[in-house]
Write a protein that holds these residues in place. Structure first.
Motif, mmCIF file in Angstrom:
data_model
loop_
_atom_site.group_PDB
_atom_site.id
_atom_site.type_symbol
_atom_site.label_atom_id
_atom_site.label_comp_id
_atom_site.label_asym_id
_atom_site.label_seq_id
_atom_site.Cartn_x
_atom_site.Cartn_y
_atom_site.Cartn_z
ATOM 1 N N ALA A 166 0.823 -1.209 0.000
ATOM 2 C CA ALA A 166 0.000 0.000 0.000
ATOM 3 C C ALA A 166 0.858 1.261 0.000
ATOM 4 N N ILE A 167 1.949 1.261 0.764
ATOM 5 C CA ILE A 167 2.829 2.436 0.792
ATOM 6 C C ILE A 167 3.426 2.685 -0.584
ATOM 7 N N ALA A 168 3.846 1.625 -1.266
ATOM 8 C CA ALA A 168 4.417 1.790 -2.601
ATOM 9 C C ALA A 168 3.394 2.385 -3.568
ATOM 10 N N ALA A 169 2.143 1.916 -3.491
ATOM 11 C CA ALA A 169 1.116 2.435 -4.393
ATOM 12 C C ALA A 169 0.728 3.867 -4.039
ATOM 13 N N LEU A 170 0.603 4.168 -2.752
ATOM 14 C CA LEU A 170 0.199 5.512 -2.346
ATOM 15 C C LEU A 170 1.294 6.536 -2.620
ATOM 16 N N SER A 171 2.555 6.145 -2.487
ATOM 17 C CA SER A 171 3.639 7.101 -2.740
ATOM 18 C C SER A 171 3.673 7.538 -4.197
ATOM 19 N N GLU A 172 3.248 6.664 -5.117
ATOM 20 C CA GLU A 172 3.211 7.038 -6.528
ATOM 21 C C GLU A 172 2.095 8.036 -6.816
ATOM 22 N N ARG A 173 1.044 8.032 -5.998
ATOM 23 C CA ARG A 173 -0.082 8.952 -6.200
ATOM 24 C C ARG A 173 0.037 10.211 -5.353
ATOM 25 N N PHE A 174 1.091 10.324 -4.562
ATOM 26 C CA PHE A 174 1.221 11.442 -3.636
ATOM 27 C C PHE A 174 1.843 12.655 -4.323
ATOM 28 N N ASP A 175 1.251 13.825 -4.085
ATOM 29 C CA ASP A 175 1.767 15.092 -4.612
ATOM 30 C C ASP A 175 2.396 15.866 -3.461
ATOM 31 N N PRO A 176 3.729 15.986 -3.413
ATOM 32 C CA PRO A 176 4.366 16.683 -2.285
ATOM 33 C C PRO A 176 3.980 18.151 -2.191
ATOM 34 N N ALA A 177 3.649 18.777 -3.312
ATOM 35 C CA ALA A 177 3.330 20.206 -3.295
ATOM 36 C C ALA A 177 2.037 20.488 -2.547
ATOM 37 N N THR A 178 1.040 19.632 -2.738
ATOM 38 C CA THR A 178 -0.263 19.849 -2.096
ATOM 39 C C THR A 178 -0.489 18.944 -0.893
ATOM 40 N N GLY A 179 0.321 17.901 -0.749
ATOM 41 C CA GLY A 179 0.129 16.967 0.352
ATOM 42 C C GLY A 179 -1.100 16.098 0.204
ATOM 43 N N THR A 180 -1.540 15.865 -1.029
ATOM 44 C CA THR A 180 -2.738 15.061 -1.282
ATOM 45 C C THR A 180 -2.404 13.910 -2.220
ATOM 46 N N LEU A 181 -3.364 12.989 -2.333
ATOM 47 C CA LEU A 181 -3.214 11.828 -3.204
ATOM 48 C C LEU A 181 -4.078 11.991 -4.441
ATOM 49 N N ALA A 182 -3.569 11.539 -5.574
ATOM 50 C CA ALA A 182 -4.382 11.484 -6.783
ATOM 51 C C ALA A 182 -5.407 10.363 -6.643
ATOM 52 N N PRO A 183 -6.568 10.487 -7.283
ATOM 53 C CA PRO A 183 -7.590 9.433 -7.170
ATOM 54 C C PRO A 183 -7.063 8.101 -7.694
ATOM 55 N N PRO A 184 -7.500 6.990 -7.113
ATOM 56 C CA PRO A 184 -7.067 5.679 -7.609
ATOM 57 C C PRO A 184 -7.630 5.403 -8.992
ATOM 58 N N THR A 185 -6.859 4.701 -9.788
ATOM 59 C CA THR A 185 -7.276 4.381 -11.153
ATOM 60 C C THR A 185 -7.696 2.931 -11.315
ATOM 61 N N GLU A 186 -7.278 2.062 -10.401
ATOM 62 C CA GLU A 186 -7.611 0.649 -10.482
ATOM 63 C C GLU A 186 -8.405 0.240 -9.248
ATOM 64 N N PRO A 187 -9.331 -0.725 -9.395
ATOM 65 C CA PRO A 187 -10.089 -1.180 -8.215
ATOM 66 C C PRO A 187 -9.198 -1.721 -7.111
ATOM 67 N N GLY A 188 -8.074 -2.320 -7.472
ATOM 68 C CA GLY A 188 -7.178 -2.868 -6.466
ATOM 69 C C GLY A 188 -6.393 -1.823 -5.703
ATOM 70 N N ASP A 189 -6.492 -0.541 -6.117
ATOM 71 C CA ASP A 189 -5.758 0.522 -5.436
ATOM 72 C C ASP A 189 -6.479 1.032 -4.199
ATOM 73 N N TRP A 190 -7.688 0.529 -3.925
ATOM 74 C CA TRP A 190 -8.436 1.030 -2.776
ATOM 75 C C TRP A 190 -7.754 0.604 -1.487
ATOM 76 N N VAL A 191 -7.614 1.567 -0.572
ATOM 77 C CA VAL A 191 -6.983 1.341 0.725
ATOM 78 C C VAL A 191 -7.890 1.950 1.786
ATOM 79 N N PRO A 192 -8.057 1.320 2.950
ATOM 80 C CA PRO A 192 -8.893 1.900 4.005
ATOM 81 C C PRO A 192 -8.471 3.323 4.342
#
Length: 381
Positions: A166-192
């Motif tokens: 999960a950390i590996a997947a979330l780090s790829e979607r993380f934007d350091p400038a805004t401190g937010t995550l991009a929306p998931p693109t795959e059903p398997g990317d869902w994390v609690p």
């Protein structure tokens, strides 16, 4: 008349609700569009089913298994502490050595070097992968104790493997400038959501340390160090050469091999001790079919057994049930329950339900936060 158990998933989320009662009529009452049944009976109606449960107990008597000489419980605590020190030391060293991305890649793949599926048993999987613990020079540790070490290490690593993915997947979607995550693109990317918040806090803190930039895809080994584990000995990973458990009347007798010194140099410095503990009174009348080897831990009162047992329970017949209980969770309450009853007039319910309300606790916590901040504030220099 016995009520059966039905497991349903709410269409509004992934939280399960548990119901006891008439399967088909509850579906009519709730509406087929409100949930999808995912559970099924594990046994035929009317036949007993196996259920495992846990309990704790403490030994009150200890003797040497060979000579029969009594041993003081304080001496037993000391020898158990020596055992736990050997296990926890080897466990910490093994976790530190395996704390690298390649370890989690292997666990995520689930196969060994020959492409064979890794066994469920932790010590067998570790042996197949060549992951062995190291002990201090001159210290002899039986192979069955090594099984306990590797089983506990594998349980820890397998638990953290999900977090690592999960950390590996979330780090790829993380934007350091805004401190937010991009929306998931795959059903398997869902994390609690609760897990996401914790990881985002870690990513924000790391971005600040690195000047607002992150070096691409991060792994769990980049975000945190090896975990600190509690000192314990899960004897279930071993066999009769290390420990065996028998039940007699209202007592459990555990025969376990313990060291006689902090750094045993040979087999002679490992001796069997026979420990006797009382079975808790609430278990005397239950149909227990198997007693499992306990986990040994030490607390302020001394040696504690964390035990497990298997019992026979009657399985429910959903077709003959007359009462249904539905339980659900929501952001504002920890639990809400309602009851529906089937009678000659059909299904009836007052829909009043029961709800756990923690607003009083929330008010108290809100009042305590300013005081806590005042207590932890730094003194002026």
């Amino acid at each position: 008349m016995m009520a059966g158990v039905v497991c349903r998933w709410s269409a509004l989320g992934s939280r399960p609700s548990v119901g006891m009662g008439t399967q088909s009529r509850v579906g009519e009452l709730m509406g087929d569009d409100l949930g999808v049944e995912v559970g099924s009976l594990m046994a035929d109606a009317g036949l007993p089913a196996l259920r495992q449960f846990s309990f704790t107990t403490r030994p009150y008597l200890a003797v040497d298994d060979i000579t029969g000489e009594p041993i003081g419980l304080d001496d037993v605590d000391t020898r158990v502490r020596w055992l736990l020190d050997l296990i926890s030391g080897a466990e910490a060293q093994m976790l530190s050595r395996l704390w690298q991305p390649a370890t989690f890649d292997v666990l995520a793949a689930g196969v060994d070097r020959q492409g064979r599926k890794l066994p469920v048993q932790g010590h067998v999987a570790a042996a197949r992968l060549g992951w062995d613990p190291h002990y201090p020079d001159g210290v002899y540790v039986p192979s069955r104790v090594t099984r306990v070490v590797t089983a506990q290490v594998m349980a820890t690593l397998r638990t953290l493997a999900y977090r690592g993915t999960a950390i590996a997947a979330l780090s790829e979607r993380f934007d350091p400038a805004t401190g937010t995550l991009a929306p998931p693109t795959e059903p398997g990317d869902w994390v609690p959501l609760g897990f996401v918040r914790g990881v985002v806090r870690q990513l924000i803190a790391r971005a600040r340390r690195e000047g607002g930039a992150l070096a691409g895809r991060l792994r769990i080994t980049d975000m945190q160090g090896p975990p600190q584990t509690s000192a314990m000995a899960r004897l279930s990973a071993a066999d009769r050469q290390l420990a065996q458990l028998t039940a007699a009347e209202f007592e459990l007798v555990l025969t376990v091999k313990l060291p006689t010194c902090p750094a045993p140099a040979g087999r002679a410095q490992w001796r069997r001790v026979r420990l006797t503990a009382t079975i808790p009174g609430h278990l005397h009348s239950r149909a227990i079919t198997d007693w499992h080897l306990p986990t040994l831990v030490l607390d302020q009162r001394g040696l504690l057994w964390r035990c497990a047992a298997t019992e026979l329970v009657p399985s429910g017949d959903l077709g003959s049930a007359a009462v249904a209980v539905g339980v659900d969770w929501s952001p504002s309450t920890l639990g809400a329950a309602a009851i529906t009853t089937e009678n000659s007039d059909g299904l009836s319910s007052d829909f009043r339900g029961w709800t756990y309300d923690d607003r009083g606790l929330g008010i108290k916590l809100g009042a305590c936060r300013p005081k806590a901040r005042g207590c932890t504030a730094k003194l002026p220099s």
